[in-house]
Motif scaffolding. Sequence first.
Motif, mmCIF file in Angstrom:
data_model
loop_
_atom_site.group_PDB
_atom_site.id
_atom_site.type_symbol
_atom_site.label_atom_id
_atom_site.label_comp_id
_atom_site.label_asym_id
_atom_site.label_seq_id
_atom_site.Cartn_x
_atom_site.Cartn_y
_atom_site.Cartn_z
ATOM 1 N N GLU A 151 -10.516 2.060 5.578
ATOM 2 C CA GLU A 151 -8.904 2.289 5.305
ATOM 3 C C GLU A 151 -8.516 2.856 6.830
ATOM 4 O OE1 GLU A 151 -7.288 0.531 3.554
ATOM 5 O OE2 GLU A 151 -8.788 -0.239 2.338
ATOM 6 N N MET A 182 0.780 -1.117 0.164
ATOM 7 C CA MET A 182 0.010 0.013 -0.080
ATOM 8 C C MET A 182 1.017 1.214 0.101
ATOM 9 S SD MET A 182 -2.704 1.228 2.929
ATOM 10 C CE MET A 182 -3.793 -0.455 2.724
ATOM 11 N N THR A 187 1.477 4.969 1.000
ATOM 12 C CA THR A 187 0.733 5.945 2.030
ATOM 13 C C THR A 187 0.566 7.277 1.664
ATOM 14 O OG1 THR A 187 1.357 4.445 3.767
ATOM 15 C CG2 THR A 187 1.058 6.690 4.472
ATOM 16 N N ALA A 238 -3.597 3.948 4.722
ATOM 17 C CA ALA A 238 -3.795 4.504 3.284
ATOM 18 C C ALA A 238 -2.993 5.892 3.336
ATOM 19 C CB ALA A 238 -5.318 4.725 3.161
#
Length: 340
Positions: free
Chosen positions: A22, A1, A3, A163
Amino acid sequence: METLILKGNQLDKAAQFIRQGELVAFPTETVYGLGADATNEAAVKKVYAAKGRPSDNPLIVTVSDIAMVEKYTQPFSDEAKALMKKFWPGSLTMIFKLKPNALSKTVTGGLDTAAFRFPNNQMTLDLISKAGVPIVGPSANTSGKPSPTTAKHVYHDLNGKIAAIVDDGPTTVGVESTILDMSVATPSILRPGAVTKEDIEAVIHRPVIDELHHVGAKQTPKAPGMKYKHYAPNAQVYIVDPDDDWHDVVAWIKQHPQPIGIMAFDDVIKSINWPDDVDVISLGKDAQTAAHDLFAELRDFDNHPAYKIIFTQGIDPKGIGEAYMNRLNKSAGQMHFKQL
């Protein structure tokens, strides 16, 4: 993921992440928090996983108005209402009894109470309002490490695990909020912060209990920070107590040559001829600046793995000094210079 780092004009994106289950780190006046939809159990479980947080360590519920608290809790007492009027939004978290099945046990650590926080940061209040749900808000760091006071600190610990981070610059207080248990007959401070015992008593006009900062290994804490080691850098921190002589610290360092970290007030720093292999960092001139700088300075030493020991100045636990010493004792694991 990946960020993302988001600014104040990107709150719609941050709110969308929250609604999608998230994780989004958010700023407050105290430290950065790690947000997830408090009504979404799967999202809340992601918080524990991202932080490596024990599942019996309850989470604070962060809100954007008092009505959001009322939705989940039993009716407020007059004292609670007075404290809200005085300190909300601000650095006071309060624990209330919940309505039956109001929040997941994942949020509450299995208890029938929950801690609620109305932070004094407009960016985060707008984020919560846009998301339309309260968000859990533990500190946005790896569990046990010093709490983050900048978006950079959050990114260091949680990049790739969450996230987004909403960046509002450095926090202004530097230590987490005071936690006050209002679910018991006598209000009790479970974690000291910028709102002091004296501040609270001046509003409710009766004494509060201020001796319940720890629980045993088999007990479930009612608030974060009561059970597990917290705020610890990679190096071992030792507290130099107010009655210790810093010249004795220097003598010990000279007998044990190695890179040593020092965190002390300006007057101490100026009074000592420090050895060459010592890295001296200022905590400012008083308890206020020390509390503000503590976590950031501890984190700085983690960027220099050669340092295995940090000697840090202890102070009298009065006013915000109580919050400072609470965090320092936890970061040191209760270890003091005189134990060496």
